[in-house]
Design an enzyme around this catalytic site. Structure first.
Site, PDB file in Angstrom:
ATOM      1  N   HIS A 250      -2.132  -5.474   1.204  1.00 28.90           N
ATOM      2  CA  HIS A 250      -3.413  -6.147   0.947  1.00 28.90           C
ATOM      3  C   HIS A 250      -3.152  -7.623   0.680  1.00 28.90           C
ATOM      4  O   HIS A 250      -2.119  -7.979   0.134  1.00 28.90           O
ATOM      5  CB  HIS A 250      -4.074  -5.525  -0.296  1.00 28.90           C
ATOM      6  CG  HIS A 250      -5.230  -6.319  -0.829  1.00 28.90           C
ATOM      7  ND1 HIS A 250      -6.501  -6.197  -0.317  1.00 28.90           N
ATOM      8  CD2 HIS A 250      -5.299  -7.277  -1.805  1.00 28.90           C
ATOM      9  CE1 HIS A 250      -7.315  -7.025  -0.964  1.00 28.90           C
ATOM     10  NE2 HIS A 250      -6.613  -7.686  -1.872  1.00 28.90           N
TER      11      HIS A 250
ATOM     12  N   GLU B  42      -8.955 -10.225  -8.440  1.00 32.53           N
ATOM     13  CA  GLU B  42      -8.040  -9.114  -8.152  1.00 32.53           C
ATOM     14  C   GLU B  42      -6.792  -9.182  -9.044  1.00 32.53           C
ATOM     15  O   GLU B  42      -6.274  -8.145  -9.467  1.00 32.53           O
ATOM     16  CB  GLU B  42      -7.672  -9.118  -6.663  1.00 32.53           C
ATOM     17  CG  GLU B  42      -8.887  -8.777  -5.795  1.00 32.53           C
ATOM     18  CD  GLU B  42      -8.672  -8.997  -4.312  1.00 32.53           C
ATOM     19  OE1 GLU B  42      -9.621  -8.754  -3.543  1.00 32.53           O
ATOM     20  OE2 GLU B  42      -7.566  -9.419  -3.887  1.00 32.53           O
TER      21      GLU B  42
ATOM     22  N   ARG C  53      -2.435 -14.660   4.140  1.00 35.05           N
ATOM     23  CA  ARG C  53      -3.168 -13.932   5.188  1.00 35.05           C
ATOM     24  C   ARG C  53      -2.443 -14.096   6.540  1.00 35.05           C
ATOM     25  O   ARG C  53      -2.403 -13.167   7.346  1.00 35.05           O
ATOM     26  CB  ARG C  53      -4.615 -14.426   5.296  1.00 35.05           C
ATOM     27  CG  ARG C  53      -5.476 -14.182   4.057  1.00 35.05           C
ATOM     28  CD  ARG C  53      -5.908 -12.768   3.849  1.00 35.05           C
ATOM     29  NE  ARG C  53      -6.659 -12.208   4.940  1.00 35.05           N
ATOM     30  CZ  ARG C  53      -7.385 -11.077   4.852  1.00 35.05           C
ATOM     31  NH1 ARG C  53      -7.447 -10.414   3.694  1.00 35.05           N
ATOM     32  NH2 ARG C  53      -8.022 -10.603   5.876  1.00 35.05           N
TER      33      ARG C  53
ATOM     34  N   LYS D  23       0.826  -1.219   0.000  1.00 39.44           N
ATOM     35  CA  LYS D  23       0.000   0.000   0.000  1.00 39.44           C
ATOM     36  C   LYS D  23       0.862   1.273   0.000  1.00 39.44           C
ATOM     37  O   LYS D  23       2.054   1.225   0.344  1.00 39.44           O
ATOM     38  CB  LYS D  23      -0.945  -0.046   1.200  1.00 39.44           C
ATOM     39  CG  LYS D  23      -1.940  -1.212   1.128  1.00 39.44           C
ATOM     40  CD  LYS D  23      -3.000  -1.133   2.211  1.00 39.44           C
ATOM     41  CE  LYS D  23      -4.015  -2.270   2.082  1.00 39.44           C
ATOM     42  NZ  LYS D  23      -5.126  -2.161   3.062  1.00 39.44           N
TER      43      LYS D  23
ATOM     44  N   THR E   6      -6.054  -7.325  10.126  1.00 38.33           N
ATOM     45  CA  THR E   6      -6.322  -6.021   9.504  1.00 38.33           C
ATOM     46  C   THR E   6      -5.853  -4.870  10.397  1.00 38.33           C
ATOM     47  O   THR E   6      -5.229  -3.918   9.927  1.00 38.33           O
ATOM     48  CB  THR E   6      -7.841  -5.875   9.255  1.00 38.33           C
ATOM     49  OG1 THR E   6      -8.301  -7.027   8.546  1.00 38.33           O
ATOM     50  CG2 THR E   6      -8.156  -4.615   8.473  1.00 38.33           C
TER      51      THR E   6
ATOM     52  N   PHE F 174     -15.523   3.395   6.850  1.00 37.99           N
ATOM     53  CA  PHE F 174     -14.129   3.710   6.537  1.00 37.99           C
ATOM     54  C   PHE F 174     -13.860   3.830   5.034  1.00 37.99           C
ATOM     55  O   PHE F 174     -12.727   4.071   4.621  1.00 37.99           O
ATOM     56  CB  PHE F 174     -13.190   2.652   7.146  1.00 37.99           C
ATOM     57  CG  PHE F 174     -13.457   1.236   6.701  1.00 37.99           C
ATOM     58  CD1 PHE F 174     -12.962   0.748   5.506  1.00 37.99           C
ATOM     59  CD2 PHE F 174     -14.204   0.371   7.502  1.00 37.99           C
ATOM     60  CE1 PHE F 174     -13.201  -0.556   5.090  1.00 37.99           C
ATOM     61  CE2 PHE F 174     -14.459  -0.942   7.098  1.00 37.99           C
ATOM     62  CZ  PHE F 174     -13.954  -1.397   5.890  1.00 37.99           C
TER      63      PHE F 174
ATOM     64  N   ASN G 247      -2.372   0.009   6.536  1.00 35.07           N
ATOM     65  CA  ASN G 247      -1.873  -1.232   7.135  1.00 35.07           C
ATOM     66  C   ASN G 247      -0.941  -2.011   6.209  1.00 35.07           C
ATOM     67  O   ASN G 247      -0.903  -3.238   6.233  1.00 35.07           O
ATOM     68  CB  ASN G 247      -3.043  -2.093   7.645  1.00 35.07           C
ATOM     69  CG  ASN G 247      -3.984  -2.501   6.530  1.00 35.07           C
ATOM     70  OD1 ASN G 247      -3.816  -2.075   5.390  1.00 35.07           O
ATOM     71  ND2 ASN G 247      -4.967  -3.333   6.846  1.00 35.07           N
TER      72      ASN G 247
ATOM     73  N   TYR H  77     -12.360  -1.666  -4.195  1.00 34.76           N
ATOM     74  CA  TYR H  77     -12.898  -1.907  -2.841  1.00 34.76           C
ATOM     75  C   TYR H  77     -14.423  -1.778  -2.801  1.00 34.76           C
ATOM     76  O   TYR H  77     -14.992  -1.524  -1.736  1.00 34.76           O
ATOM     77  CB  TYR H  77     -12.254  -0.943  -1.846  1.00 34.76           C
ATOM     78  CG  TYR H  77     -10.846  -1.332  -1.435  1.00 34.76           C
ATOM     79  CD1 TYR H  77     -10.621  -2.440  -0.609  1.00 34.76           C
ATOM     80  CD2 TYR H  77      -9.742  -0.604  -1.848  1.00 34.76           C
ATOM     81  CE1 TYR H  77      -9.339  -2.807  -0.220  1.00 34.76           C
ATOM     82  CE2 TYR H  77      -8.452  -0.956  -1.459  1.00 34.76           C
ATOM     83  CZ  TYR H  77      -8.264  -2.060  -0.643  1.00 34.76           C
ATOM     84  OH  TYR H  77      -6.992  -2.412  -0.253  1.00 34.76           O
TER      85      TYR H  77
HETATM   86  N1  UDP Z   1     -10.062  -0.777   6.885  1.00 40.63           N
HETATM   87  C1  UDP Z   1     -10.118   0.411   7.606  1.00 40.63           C
HETATM   88  N2  UDP Z   1     -10.863   0.433   8.768  1.00 40.63           N
HETATM   89  C2  UDP Z   1     -11.548  -0.667   9.218  1.00 40.63           C
HETATM   90  C3  UDP Z   1     -11.485  -1.853   8.466  1.00 40.63           C
HETATM   91  C4  UDP Z   1     -10.719  -1.879   7.300  1.00 40.63           C
HETATM   92  O1  UDP Z   1      -9.530   1.408   7.219  1.00 40.63           O
HETATM   93  O2  UDP Z   1     -12.200  -0.578  10.266  1.00 40.63           O
HETATM   94  C5  UDP Z   1      -9.252  -0.805   5.640  1.00 40.63           C
HETATM   95  C6  UDP Z   1      -7.944  -1.543   5.832  1.00 40.63           C
HETATM   96  O3  UDP Z   1      -6.945  -0.868   5.067  1.00 40.63           O
HETATM   97  C7  UDP Z   1      -8.232  -2.915   5.225  1.00 40.63           C
HETATM   98  C8  UDP Z   1      -9.179  -2.545   4.086  1.00 40.63           C
HETATM   99  O4  UDP Z   1      -9.970  -1.485   4.615  1.00 40.63           O
HETATM  100  O5  UDP Z   1      -7.045  -3.570   4.791  1.00 40.63           O
HETATM  101  C9  UDP Z   1     -10.101  -3.645   3.631  1.00 40.63           C
HETATM  102  O6  UDP Z   1     -10.809  -4.149   4.762  1.00 40.63           O
HETATM  103  P1  UDP Z   1     -10.943  -5.719   5.004  1.00 40.63           P
HETATM  104  O7  UDP Z   1     -11.955  -5.912   6.087  1.00 40.63           O
HETATM  105  O8  UDP Z   1     -11.174  -6.404   3.701  1.00 40.63           O
HETATM  106  O9  UDP Z   1      -9.516  -6.113   5.616  1.00 40.63           O
HETATM  107  P2  UDP Z   1      -8.313  -6.978   4.995  1.00 40.63           P
HETATM  108  O10 UDP Z   1      -8.944  -8.078   4.175  1.00 40.63           O
HETATM  109  O11 UDP Z   1      -7.482  -6.041   4.169  1.00 40.63           O
HETATM  110  O12 UDP Z   1      -7.561  -7.507   6.185  1.00 40.63           O
HETATM  111 MG    MG Z   2     -10.275  -7.916   2.615  1.00 38.99          MG
END
Ligand code: UDP
Ligand code: MG
Length: 146
Positions: free
Chosen positions: A117, A128, A87, A11, A93, A59, A114, A51
């Site tokens: 991805h 993707e 993962r 990212k 996350t 968010f 974070n 997204y």
């Molecule tokens: N995200 C955020 N706030 C939240 C949850 C998610 O900013 O409370 C962002 C974070 O960058 C995350 C992305 O949205 O990686 C996609 O969310 P997801 O739940 O799919 O998490 P991931 O699969 O990336 O762990």
């Molecule tokens: Mg995700």
């Protein structure tokens, strides 16, 4: 049967903080093969498309604004059990909840920024990968390395 492919993006925050090299090392040391890789920058509109599943989340605007704020490194990765193993390598996350040694624990600066991805299913890994790469860009390299 789980497929052997996942999709990832380093990212914008981790790119700005010059963590690309360290993150690529961790990915290769964990046994993943980088089948396709490129630097690109998403527009706000493209980030919103990527997204789209999160469009009703509180968010969402912060996420797409951050994700379009600078270059990212997009990759297709190969390994047995790729989605699940990746993962685990990136961690939760929320970096405060991520295990020690995970990429997010090491390089994330917030829940939004974070670091990286990782696809959450084989179906999304396929979608993707196709969002960022022409199919032959990773299929040709898959033939070479597998
Ligand atoms: N995200 C955020 N706030 C939240 C949850 C998610 O900013 O409370 C962002 C974070 O960058 C995350 C992305 O949205 O990686 C996609 O969310 P997801 O739940 O799919 O998490 P991931 O699969 O990336 O762990
Ligand atoms: Mg995700």
């Amino acid at each position: 049967m789980s497929s052997n492919k996942t999709f990832t993006m380093i990212k914008p925050g981790a790119v700005r903080n010059k963590h690309i090299g360290h993150i690529l090392s961790k990915i290769e040391e964990a046994g993943f093969t980088i089948a396709a890789i490129k630097t690109t920058q998403m527009s706000l509109q493209v980030a919103a498309e990527f997204y789209a599943v999160h469009k009703d989340k509180p968010f969402f605007q912060e996420l797409i604004s951050f994700m379009s704020s600078g270059p990212i490194i997009a990759m297709v990765l190969l390994k047995d059990n790729a989605v699940e193993d990746f993962r685990k390598l990136i961690g939760a996350t929320d970096p405060d909840k991520a295990e020690e040694g995970t990429i997010r624990k090491l390089f994330a600066t917030s829940k939004t920024a974070n670091a990286i991805h990782g696809s959450d299913s084989d179906e999304n890994a396929e979608k993707e990968s196709a969002f960022f790469f022409a199919r032959q860009e990773w299929l040709r390299s898959s033939e070479v390395v597998l």
